[in-house]
Design an enzyme around this catalytic site. Structure first.
Site, mmCIF file in Angstrom:
data_model
loop_
_atom_site.group_PDB
_atom_site.id
_atom_site.type_symbol
_atom_site.label_atom_id
_atom_site.label_comp_id
_atom_site.label_asym_id
_atom_site.label_seq_id
_atom_site.Cartn_x
_atom_site.Cartn_y
_atom_site.Cartn_z
ATOM 1 N N ASP A 172 -7.249 3.645 5.086
ATOM 2 C CA ASP A 172 -7.415 2.515 4.178
ATOM 3 C C ASP A 172 -8.452 2.954 3.143
ATOM 4 O O ASP A 172 -9.224 3.893 3.368
ATOM 5 C CB ASP A 172 -7.856 1.241 4.914
HETATM 6 C C1 BGC Z 1 -6.866 -2.918 1.630
HETATM 7 C C2 BGC Z 1 -5.485 -2.303 1.765
HETATM 8 C C3 BGC Z 1 -4.994 -1.855 0.412
HETATM 9 C C4 BGC Z 1 -5.998 -0.884 -0.168
HETATM 10 C C5 BGC Z 1 -5.603 -0.375 -1.537
HETATM 11 C C6 BGC Z 1 -7.838 -2.019 0.869
HETATM 12 O O1 BGC Z 1 -9.006 -2.702 0.577
HETATM 13 O O2 BGC Z 1 -7.383 -3.194 2.907
HETATM 14 O O3 BGC Z 1 -4.585 -3.228 2.303
HETATM 15 O O4 BGC Z 1 -3.728 -1.282 0.528
HETATM 16 O O5 BGC Z 1 -7.260 -1.543 -0.314
HETATM 17 O O6 BGC Z 1 -5.686 -1.393 -2.474
#
Ligand code: BGC
Length: 748
Positions: free
Chosen positions: A229
């Site tokens: 993530d």
């Molecule tokens: C989120 C993810 C997301 C990623 C990219 C993170 O903060 O938890 O779900 O895909 O950011 O935007």
């Protein structure tokens, strides 16, 4: 410079440079080695392609794209075929925007209604989440775009999400929090899995070898790439070793250098780097094979978004057929959200919608012979003129045949990044509902919310309630379609609506304390808890009404093996209009060595029927439908015994129940001196031998006394054999117990 073959990254530094992103959304390329840069973008229900100023919190703009209904709504469709079509549409749009991997679906389980990100997740039930998630991913990938199932794993809250340790016992992980991922991974073969921010039992998901390698790869056979993530990697070398192939976003190469240094220092095997690079190369080959830019028809996408949304709405209550609305007369539409629809959630999944339809305009368009008046009713900024707005609305309601109140949570009430503290609608809206319901002839409430809201206080005062969730950019049309009857509602709740937050199973353990959140309710999540503990709820999981009626009859359940069965049922549309119905099959297990939920959803199917039409629905119940995770065997186990296969209207109302005897695994635990007397005597092979040996050593009086004294037997049943030996009237022959212990280790 060492020589490198044309299709292999040259040196160590070139290779390690591929292991983290180039920037926020793209990966590094190695042109020499034929590895292109790939673009990864959010998200689960719309493409969030940023080209200029970038961020992953939904702050800066992105390219216009269709905002489909978020997962909270999609799940209520109970319709994998619909999710497949959604996935295809998302895939098309992703390709048209140059996106190689779409970051979704999110299949985390709704452990508490408070989780700020529940709008992005499907359900409190792992089967429903997994089946819908797999269909979503299959649809996306059918367009040559990669899918990234997230957030692996146990990411069920936003509070302290980047550090908190989700402390979950293994059975609960295996039965509740992992199966949706497992299904997506094994059925849809997503190109990537995104690990979560949080720790799982003390170890960051990104560094959790058990999770990312043992379970994901060795047990489930995942062959794709694990991406972190955004910002989830703390120790890059530990993460790589655990199985995090790609770190996102890029960080200027700092962590790549750490990896290279570890290889040079001999603390990291270069083969680990090679494996991660090979996975990136394989991903590129997979998603770039068909990477021609597709054209997207935004009108067609919008129409699909509307069709999907309409099938997601849940008709919770409909007293005396208040709905559908009559085609003539006067309707008062009340509520700011009726003109400025709340249709998506905040954070990284935020989409720059191509257009947004309002329920008010759409109702007016569909009801040309109705006088549709509008009053704002409340202000989403919470302005002090609430009383004035309410009065105007009440005056309008008093003159109308039906008042349609469109209420819900404001953007500030729920979002990625924080959890809610309560499940109430804003106070001014609740007061408005009371006031309108008092003045109106008939009151319909339409709810717009990403997380479940309490209906208490006002539920009994209104005539009809439609849960529209966050319905996406075409939600205005979908709401109108259902209110007017153009679409017959067929949504079913994918999560329970409780009476009170205090009734929810995680209430005492959410969101945890001092860095830990203990999943103390174990497998008793959502309806599993309410049904087992007999806790009443406002609306159970699986509930939803229709404008037609369905009869379900002739339930049959037949074993198709020692640990599998088939359920069949006939469904008939007994009403006077076309409709869709979600057939729900649950299983109640016999007594087992683990705590048993009262029933668990094990199969479902959505059927569409014309008036008078019937169909036979067949639901296969595989081994997993009957299995529990046994921590003493470290494996799925099907207990021997009588199961109940239940056809239910929802998780609470059982329509028919058929007993089903399964042979199961017939497992007998190996005996030790710490096994109890009960376990020794109950063992299929050792038990009879022990009984015989003991009887042989006793006098007639001793044997008679033993058989008469059943209570004494009960008292020693739980005593370990080691202690029991001291009470034996006659010692057992030397080595006899050792022989029986050997026997107990031989499979039955
Ligand atoms: C989120 C993810 C997301 C990623 C990219 C993170 O903060 O938890 O779900 O895909 O950011 O935007």
């Amino acid at each position: 410079m060492p020589h490198s073959p044309a299709d292999a990254p040259s040196g160590l530094d070139e290779k390690t440079s591929l292991l983290s992103g180039r920037d926020l959304w793209s990966t590094e390329a190695d042109e020499k080695a034929g590895i292109p840069s790939l673009v990864l973008s959010d998200g689960p229900h719309g493409v969030r392609r940023q080209r200029a100023e970038s961020d992953h919190l939904g702050l800066h703009a992105s390219e216009p794209a269709t905002c489909f209904p978020p997962a909270v709504a999609l799940a209520s469709s109970w319709d994998p075929a619909l999710l497949r079509r959604l996935g295809e549409a998302l895939g098309r749009e992703a390709r048209s925007l140059g996106v190689d991997v779409l970051l979704g679906p999110g299949v985390n389980i709704k452990r508490s209604p408070l989780c700020g990100r529940n709008f992005e997740y499907f359900s409190e039930d792992p089967l429903l989440s997994g089946v819908l998630g797999a269909a979503h991913a299959q649809g996306v990938q059918s367009q040559g775009v990669g899918s990234s199932v997230k957030h692996f794993a146990a990411n069920t809250q936003e509070t302290d999400r980047m550090r908190v340790s989700a402390d979950v016992d293994e059975r609960t992980l295996r039965e509740i929090y992992l199966p949706a991922f497992e299904r997506v991974v094994t059925e849809a073969l997503p190109t990537t899995v995104m690990c979560s921010y949080n720790k799982v039992n003390g170890v960051y998901a990104a560094e959790n070898r058990w999770l990312l390698t043992q379970v994901l790869r060795e047990e489930w056979g995942f062959e794709g790439l694990v991406v972190s993530d955004w910002g989830a990697v703390g120790d890059r070398v530990a993460a790589l070793l655990a199985g995090t192939d790609l770190e996102m976003p890029g960080n200027g190469g700092g962590t790549d250098a750490e990896v290279a240094a570890a290889v040079r220092a001999g603390t990291l095997d270069e083969a680990v780097v090679d494996t991660a690079v090979a996975r990136l190369r394989a991903l590129a080959a997979q998603v770039r094979a068909e990477a021609a830019t597709a054209e997207v028809d935004h009108e067609a996408q919008h129409r699909l978004a509307r069709e999907i949304a309409a099938d997601c709405l849940v008709l919770l209550k409909n007293r005396e057929r208040t709905l559908p609305l009559a085609p003539t007369g006067r309707v008062a539409v009340i509520g700011e959200f009726a003109q400025t629809l709340r249709y998506q959630g905040g954070g990284s999944s935020h989409v720059n919608a191509t257009r947004v339809d309002s329920p008010l305009d759409e109702l007016r368009a569909q009801l040309p012979d109705v006088q549709v008046d509008f009053a704002q009713g409340y202000d989403t900024a919470g302005q002090p003129d609430a009383a004035q707005l309410r009065e105007t609305a009440v005056a309008l309601a008093a003159q109308a045949d039906t008042s349609v109140l469109v209420v819900g949570l404001r953007e500030a009430d729920e979002s990625e990044g924080f959890d809610r503290e309560h499940i109430h609608l804003p106070d001014d809206q609740v007061e408005l509902i009371h006031a309108v319901a008092r003045a109106a002839r008939r009151t319909v409430v339409v709810l717009l919310n990403g997380g479940v809201v309490s209906l208490e206080g006002w539920h009994d005062e209104v005539d009809a309630v439609v849960e529209a969730w966050l319905p996406g950019q075409a939600g205005g049309g979908a709401v109108a379609d259902v209110l007017t009857g153009r679409v017959n509602p067929s949504g079913r709740l994918a999560e329970t609506i409780p009476f009170r937050l205090q009734d929810t199973p995680s209430f005492l353990n959410f969101p945890g304390e001092q860095g830990h959140v203990r999943y103390g309710e174990g497998v008793m999540v959502g309806y599993r808890y309410y049904e087992t503990a007999d806790v009443p709820v406002r609306y159970p999981f699986g509930h939803g009404l229709s404008y037609t009626t369905f009869e379900q009859s002739g339930l049959r359940a037949t074993a198709t093996g020692p640990d599998a069965a088939r359920a069949t049922v006939t469904v008939t549309n007994t009403g006077d209009r076309f409709g869709k119905h979600a057939v729900q099959v649950y299983v109640a297990a016999p007594r087992r060595p683990v705590s048993n939920p009262a029933r668990e959803l094990r199969g479902f199917a959505k059927v569409a029927l014309a008036p008078g039409e019937s169909t036979e629905v067949v639901i296969e119940l595989d081994r997993r439908a009957f299995a529990y995770w046994d921590i003493t065997r470290d494996d799925w186990t099907v207990a021997t015994g009588r199961y109940e296969v239940q056809l239910c209207e929802n998780a609470h109302d059982v329509l028919a129940s058929i007993p089903l005897d399964l042979e199961g695994d017939q497992v007998a635990k190996p005996l030790t001196l710490d096994s109890t007397v009960g376990e020794w005597f109950g063992h299929p092979a050792a038990g009879p031998a022990l009984t015989e040996a003991m009887a042989a050593g006793m006098t007639e009086e001793q044997a008679a006394a033993a058989s008469e004294n059943a209570d004494a037997m009960r008292m020693v049943e739980s005593m370990p054999m080691r202690q029991f030996l001291g009470f034996l009237p006659v010692p057992l022959p030397d080595d006899f117990l050792e022989q029986l212990m050997d026997l107990s280790r031989t499979p039955v």
